[in-house]
Design an enzyme around this catalytic site. Structure first.
Site, PDB file in Angstrom:
ATOM      1  N   HIS A  97      72.976  35.066  26.665  1.00 13.32           N
ATOM      2  CA  HIS A  97      71.771  35.745  26.181  1.00 13.32           C
ATOM      3  C   HIS A  97      70.684  35.796  27.251  1.00 13.32           C
ATOM      4  CE1 HIS A  97      72.327  36.285  21.662  1.00 13.32           C
ATOM      5  NE2 HIS A  97      73.488  35.829  22.110  1.00 13.32           N
ATOM      6  N   ASP A  98      70.718  34.876  28.179  1.00 15.07           N
ATOM      7  CA  ASP A  98      69.768  34.932  29.286  1.00 15.07           C
ATOM      8  C   ASP A  98      70.180  36.003  30.287  1.00 15.07           C
ATOM      9  OD1 ASP A  98      67.610  34.228  30.990  1.00 15.07           O
ATOM     10  OD2 ASP A  98      68.944  32.951  32.163  1.00 15.07           O
ATOM     11  N   ASP A 154      67.600  34.689  34.759  1.00 12.41           N
ATOM     12  CA  ASP A 154      66.293  34.261  35.274  1.00 12.41           C
ATOM     13  C   ASP A 154      65.529  33.360  34.311  1.00 12.41           C
ATOM     14  OD1 ASP A 154      65.602  36.028  33.278  1.00 12.41           O
ATOM     15  OD2 ASP A 154      64.189  37.189  34.509  1.00 12.41           O
ATOM     16  N   ASP A 183      89.855  26.173  25.550  1.00 19.52           N
ATOM     17  CA  ASP A 183      91.257  26.464  25.825  1.00 19.52           C
ATOM     18  C   ASP A 183      91.545  27.935  25.540  1.00 19.52           C
ATOM     19  OD1 ASP A 183      91.292  26.650  23.042  1.00 19.52           O
ATOM     20  OD2 ASP A 183      92.262  24.699  22.751  1.00 19.52           O
ATOM     21  N   SER A 232      64.534  33.889  31.439  1.00 22.80           N
ATOM     22  CA  SER A 232      63.515  34.570  30.635  1.00 22.80           C
ATOM     23  C   SER A 232      63.693  34.277  29.146  1.00 22.80           C
ATOM     24  CB  SER A 232      63.555  36.086  30.879  1.00 22.80           C
ATOM     25  OG  SER A 232      64.844  36.611  30.641  1.00 22.80           O
ATOM     26  N   HIS A 289      84.245  32.253  23.086  1.00 21.85           N
ATOM     27  CA  HIS A 289      84.281  31.968  21.656  1.00 21.85           C
ATOM     28  C   HIS A 289      85.340  30.930  21.294  1.00 21.85           C
ATOM     29  CE1 HIS A 289      82.191  36.028  20.487  1.00 21.85           C
ATOM     30  NE2 HIS A 289      81.346  35.106  20.934  1.00 21.85           N
TER      31      HIS A 289
END
Length: 328
Positions: free
Chosen positions: A70-71, A78, A255, A80, A193
């Protein structure tokens, strides 16, 4: 069965990937061991902080890995997403379920004691996610550092730049391509995931409430037994804080079981399931399901690319003293 190459071939490939990263990342002014003289203990401090937090809470690694995605997908890698305040990325509803912030803050506090004004929050986020993967059984990745912290964080930039769990394959390919990531990177990085959890609302589009107030599944790509299990875990009116493990069988182990789940039609999100049902990616899904070493080798390459998206270096950005706020 998992294919296992010789130890030499696996090590040789990893070293080759690191060498390629050094060559490709040089233009972005990121280098391996960036803090070797300015803060020699930087990576050790981050690693120990992640290990300590993960020992107390096994859900931490999944949160740190998601935080990185998500960054990096919004404004680049950065930090944010760490900035607090009205109208920031962190305030957007799509980021309300993010976690791991306290781990980053803890590492930053320690580094400000040992090496004040030296280690960026952006590097801490990247290193913490890297360590989270390794600590849960994933591959070792030697990532270059030298990222600077961004000063801009806007909620309006979040939705156009992150994958929604209902995305089609074409929508995901388009978004990943805009970040310089290929179809192979998309399939590989979706393997994140294999750890982590999701709130019921993240996959509620796969079910429909009937007139009796019960859920029925409308997504026929789901395995019936798996769908029934999900409906029991997330019934209508369930507490919104309830979470479901992305991979119920090896929830806290990095894994290749995620890909086996896709083959069995047990992908938690629509954006997971489509990786196997779409001809453009199904072969790679099958390969990874049969070959964990192959998945790990691909992960190293794709993770290096992910952590280099639109990085700020040199005179760009700043080195924050406190990750949730920009410097005065």
């Amino acid at each position: 069965m998992e294919k296992r190459p010789t130890a030499f071939s696996y090590t040789h490939k990893i070293l080759l990937f690191v060498w390629l990263c050094q060559a490709s990342c040089a233009s972005a002014d990121l280098t391996l061991n960036f803090y070797s003289t300015s803060c020699p203990s930087a990576e050790l401090v981050v690693r120990n902080t992640v290990r300590s937090a993960s020992n107390m809470d096994p859900t931490v690694p999944g949160k740190l890995l998601r935080l990185l995605f998500h960054d990096c997908f919004v404004e680049g890698c950065d930090a944010s997403v760490l900035l607090q305040g009205n109208g920031t990325e962190r305030s957007d509803p799509a980021n309300q379920s993010l976690g791991g912030f306290s781990v980053i803050d803890s590492a930053k506090r320690l580094l400000e004691i040992f090496c004040p004004g030296t280690v960026s929050c952006a590097d801490i986020v990247a290193l913490a996610a890297r360590d989270a993967v390794e600590l849960t059984g994933g591959p070792v990745v030697h990532i270059p550092t030298g990222r600077r912290d961004g000063k801009v964080s806007s909620a309006s930039n979040v939705r156009p730049n992150i994958v929604d769990t209902s995305f089609t394959m074409t929508e995901m390919i388009k978004l990943f391509s805009s970040k310089g990531l290929s179809l192979e990177d998309l399939v590989t990085l979706s393997g994140a995931h294999t750890i982590g959890a999701a709130h019921c609302s993240a996959f509620s589009d796969r079910f429909q409430e009937d007139s009796k107030g019960k859920f029925t599944f409308i997504d026929t790509s789901l395995d019936n037994g798996y769908a029934e299990k999900l409906m029991k875990q997330c019934p209508p009116g369930a507490n919104p804080s309830i979470t479901v493990q992305n991979d119920p069988e090896t929830s806290f182990v990095f894994d290749n079981h995620y890909y086996g789940n896709l083959l069995a039609h047990r992908g938690l999100f629509q954006s997971d399931s489509v990786l196997f049902t779409d001809s453009r990616s199904s072969k790679q899904v099958k390969n990874f399901a049969e070959d964990q070493v192959g998945f790990f080798e691909s992960w190293v390459q794709s993770f290096l690319k992910l952590t280099s998206i639109h990085v700020k270096t040199g005179d760009e950005g700043e080195i924050r003293a406190f990750c949730p706020t920009a410097n005065a």
